[in-house]
Write an enzyme that holds these catalytic residues in place. Structure first.
Site, PDB file in Angstrom:
ATOM      1  N   ARG A 288       1.029  -1.180   0.057  1.00  0.00           N
ATOM      2  CA  ARG A 288       0.151  -0.113   0.048  1.00  0.00           C
ATOM      3  C   ARG A 288       1.052   1.473   0.118  1.00  0.00           C
ATOM      4  O   ARG A 288       2.130   1.186   0.339  1.00  0.00           O
ATOM      5  CB  ARG A 288      -0.910   0.224   1.125  1.00  0.00           C
ATOM      6  CG  ARG A 288      -1.919  -1.167   1.256  1.00  0.00           C
ATOM      7  CD  ARG A 288      -2.714  -1.114   2.682  1.00  0.00           C
ATOM      8  NE  ARG A 288      -3.603  -2.117   2.604  1.00  0.00           N
ATOM      9  CZ  ARG A 288      -3.282  -3.353   3.254  1.00  0.00           C
ATOM     10  NH1 ARG A 288      -2.047  -3.607   4.065  1.00  0.00           N
ATOM     11  NH2 ARG A 288      -4.261  -4.259   3.452  1.00  0.00           N
ATOM     12  N   LYS A 313      -1.860  -2.016   7.748  1.00  0.00           N
ATOM     13  CA  LYS A 313      -3.296  -1.744   8.096  1.00  0.00           C
ATOM     14  C   LYS A 313      -3.913  -2.647   9.115  1.00  0.00           C
ATOM     15  O   LYS A 313      -3.676  -4.159   8.914  1.00  0.00           O
ATOM     16  CB  LYS A 313      -4.158  -1.823   6.751  1.00  0.00           C
ATOM     17  CG  LYS A 313      -5.698  -1.522   6.663  1.00  0.00           C
ATOM     18  CD  LYS A 313      -6.263  -1.626   5.586  1.00  0.00           C
ATOM     19  CE  LYS A 313      -7.697  -1.381   5.450  1.00  0.00           C
ATOM     20  NZ  LYS A 313      -8.299  -1.441   4.308  1.00  0.00           N
ATOM     21  N   HIS A 382      -2.495   2.314  -5.984  1.00  0.00           N
ATOM     22  CA  HIS A 382      -3.078   0.915  -5.617  1.00  0.00           C
ATOM     23  C   HIS A 382      -3.158  -0.016  -6.617  1.00  0.00           C
ATOM     24  O   HIS A 382      -3.471  -1.205  -6.225  1.00  0.00           O
ATOM     25  CB  HIS A 382      -4.473   1.421  -4.765  1.00  0.00           C
ATOM     26  CG  HIS A 382      -4.606   0.268  -3.689  1.00  0.00           C
ATOM     27  ND1 HIS A 382      -4.077   0.280  -2.606  1.00  0.00           N
ATOM     28  CD2 HIS A 382      -5.521  -0.705  -3.728  1.00  0.00           C
ATOM     29  CE1 HIS A 382      -4.219  -0.878  -1.810  1.00  0.00           C
ATOM     30  NE2 HIS A 382      -5.378  -1.414  -2.379  1.00  0.00           N
ATOM     31  N   ARG A 385      -0.515  -2.428  -6.725  1.00  0.00           N
ATOM     32  CA  ARG A 385      -0.950  -3.528  -5.745  1.00  0.00           C
ATOM     33  C   ARG A 385      -1.747  -4.649  -6.107  1.00  0.00           C
ATOM     34  O   ARG A 385      -1.588  -5.863  -5.849  1.00  0.00           O
ATOM     35  CB  ARG A 385      -1.252  -2.822  -4.275  1.00  0.00           C
ATOM     36  CG  ARG A 385      -1.638  -4.029  -3.374  1.00  0.00           C
ATOM     37  CD  ARG A 385      -2.166  -3.263  -1.920  1.00  0.00           C
ATOM     38  NE  ARG A 385      -2.972  -3.945  -1.198  1.00  0.00           N
ATOM     39  CZ  ARG A 385      -2.452  -4.681  -0.057  1.00  0.00           C
ATOM     40  NH1 ARG A 385      -1.239  -4.958  -0.109  1.00  0.00           N
ATOM     41  NH2 ARG A 385      -3.149  -5.347   0.790  1.00  0.00           N
ATOM     42  N   HIS A 408      -3.973  -9.708   4.070  1.00  0.00           N
ATOM     43  CA  HIS A 408      -5.225  -9.573   4.358  1.00  0.00           C
ATOM     44  C   HIS A 408      -5.829 -10.713   5.228  1.00  0.00           C
ATOM     45  O   HIS A 408      -5.158 -11.802   5.433  1.00  0.00           O
ATOM     46  CB  HIS A 408      -5.805 -10.179   2.928  1.00  0.00           C
ATOM     47  CG  HIS A 408      -6.027  -9.305   1.750  1.00  0.00           C
ATOM     48  ND1 HIS A 408      -6.259  -9.829   0.506  1.00  0.00           N
ATOM     49  CD2 HIS A 408      -5.931  -7.860   1.779  1.00  0.00           C
ATOM     50  CE1 HIS A 408      -6.109  -8.742  -0.258  1.00  0.00           C
ATOM     51  NE2 HIS A 408      -6.018  -7.610   0.464  1.00  0.00           N
ATOM     52  N   TYR A 417      -9.427 -11.576  -6.749  1.00  0.00           N
ATOM     53  CA  TYR A 417      -8.384 -11.611  -7.830  1.00  0.00           C
ATOM     54  C   TYR A 417      -8.805 -12.838  -8.654  1.00  0.00           C
ATOM     55  O   TYR A 417      -8.367 -12.935  -9.846  1.00  0.00           O
ATOM     56  CB  TYR A 417      -6.990 -11.748  -7.250  1.00  0.00           C
ATOM     57  CG  TYR A 417      -6.789 -10.403  -6.703  1.00  0.00           C
ATOM     58  CD1 TYR A 417      -6.738  -9.104  -7.337  1.00  0.00           C
ATOM     59  CD2 TYR A 417      -6.524 -10.521  -5.161  1.00  0.00           C
ATOM     60  CE1 TYR A 417      -6.141  -8.060  -6.498  1.00  0.00           C
ATOM     61  CE2 TYR A 417      -6.218  -9.228  -4.406  1.00  0.00           C
ATOM     62  CZ  TYR A 417      -6.224  -8.022  -5.127  1.00  0.00           C
ATOM     63  OH  TYR A 417      -5.827  -7.090  -4.275  1.00  0.00           O
TER      64      TYR A 417
END
Length: 437
Positions: A288, A313, A382, A385, A408, A417
């Site tokens: 990120r 995050k 982004h 990424r 994640h 994805y």
């Protein structure tokens, strides 16, 4: 209104009252005596009565569609709206597309926009002999602007108790930057009200204002409600409280992804070694923009060929991969730039006071790099990424490893994805082909 069994029982007692599941509101016919009933029952809980204007929440202009045609509309929310007569085979295919939604009120399907899905729908429609019409939804009318501090006679700033609680609970810097202005917008929407007098009614009124007047996105509205909930639930003694504000359902869209050739075009056109190293690091490690800015020099582990991402995050740490080509690029960058503490530092950085690079500067680097290519899709930092994850998946990397590299916590965030890539299906062999029949 808040979900309350007594109130619902009263409303249901009114003839022809009904629940609108799309708009999350109760509808009562404007028959003689109904308004008086509502006034008498709800009393001072009523916040607004529009007498001179009829507001139709559900009206959406719907074009006439013939039996042998399909109208495909690309919406402003990056989805495809599909209007056609009842065609079972087409409906069956639409149901296989991730995040497809049937709008029961307007009688149409919507799916996330992507060239792949658009191509699939077009192929099925042609095979079924349907005439295809494609349109783009015109931009919607912009809402009123957010109130600025200089525009208010007495602008109320975020209380110290709110800021202190954010720090105490160790919320990230990005969350603080988001929550504070959102909470200030809320308290300044009621200039004559003291902070202590604000309650559920004000939250609901402000939420309605964001949708009808400001015309903000669903994500903005959700974050605004979260910022307000933080004050009532965390700052005021940490007491848990329920708020009966209908939260908008987030419409699922697929992220924009660059092909490997497009990534090559972007990076090859950059002459400045520092700028090239910045975008290469983001793409090669799936970072990120905030994670890149916060990388210290010692985050690069050339022995284990890993990059250590600290306090990302959700206050999580993780390791991601260090590309061999990136390591060579970083070594060349180090010899030239000699950063002091941060991997990438801004102007005026010294050993005594290192200055972090800014996200704005990184965005400008990408914008300049894109201007030298023929790429027309909307590409952001982004997007690099997203492209990292998609390209790993296309090259055979297990989804669980990709989840770990991206940081994640939920596998569903990574599974998106699988809906973007089309590679790999040609290598899958049907079990039937292995049978000797």
């Amino acid at each position: 209104m808040p979900k309350n069994d007594t109130d619902i029982h009263f409303v249901k007692g009114i003839t022809y009252a009904r629940w609108n599941q799309n708009q999350f509101v109760w509808e009562v016919p404007h028959y003689p005596g109904n308004l008086e009933k509502l006034k008498a029952y709800f009393g001072d809980r009523i916040t607004l009565i529009e007498k001179d204007e009829v507001i139709n929440l559900n009206h959406v202009a719907k074009p006439t569609i013939e039996k042998d045609e399909i109208l495909i509309i690309q919406t402003q929310k990056n989805r495809l709206k599909l209007l056609f007569a009842y065609v079972p085979e087409l409906i069956k295919h639409i149901k296989t597309i991730p995040y497809s939604i049937w709008d029961t009120k307007n009688k149409w399907w919507t799916i996330p926009y992507s060239e792949q899905f658009l191509g699939e729908i077009s192929q099925v429609a042609k095979r079924l002999g349907l005439k295809i019409t494609f349109e783009k939804e015109p931009p919607k009318k912009q809402g009123i602007n957010k109130l600025k501090p200089k525009e208010a006679a007495y602008y109320k700033t975020c209380p110290d108790t709110y800021l202190n609680k954010l720090q105490e609970l160790r919320y990230s810097e990005n969350t603080v930057k988001s929550y504070v202005p959102l909470f200030e917008e809320f308290i300044n929407h009621f200039p004559k009200e003291d902070l202590d007098s604000l309650n559920d009614r004000h939250v609901m009124e402000f939420s309605r204002f964001l949708v009808t007047e400001r015309k903000v996105s669903t994500s903005y509205q959700n974050q605004a409600i979260n910022a307000i909930k933080f004050y009532f639930e965390k700052v005021l003694g940490g007491k848990r409280k329920l708020y009966f504000v209908e939260r908008p359902r987030q419409e699922q869209t697929l992220p924009t992804v660059c092909s490997e050739e497009e990534i090559k075009q972007i990076l090859s056109g950059i002459q400045n070694i520092k700028h090239k190293a910045i975008l290469s690091t983001i793409y090669s490690a799936g970072l990120r923009i905030s994670e890149l800015i916060n990388l210290p020099i010692n985050a690069i582990d050339s022995d284990r060929m890993q990059i250590y991402v600290e306090n990302a995050k959700g206050n999580k740490d993780r390791y991601t991969i260090l590309s061999k080509k990136l390591l060579e690029l970083l070594r060349g960058y180090f010899k030239k730039e000699r950063p002091h503490y941060w991997l990438f530092e801004g102007a005026g950085s010294t050993k005594e006071k290192p200055v972090q690079y800014t996200s704005r500067s990184i965005q400008q680097i990408l914008k300049k790099a894109l201007s030298k290519t023929k790429i027309t899709k909307h590409v952001t930092v982004h997007t690099l990424r997203h492209s990292f994850a998609t390209h790993l998946l296309e090259n055979g990397t297990d989804l669980r490893y990709i989840q770990s590299l991206l940081g994640h916590s939920n596998s569903k965030a990574t599974e998106v994805y699988t809906h973007i890539t089309t590679k790999g299906f040609s290598q899958i062999i049907s079990p039937l082909d292995k049978l000797d029949i």
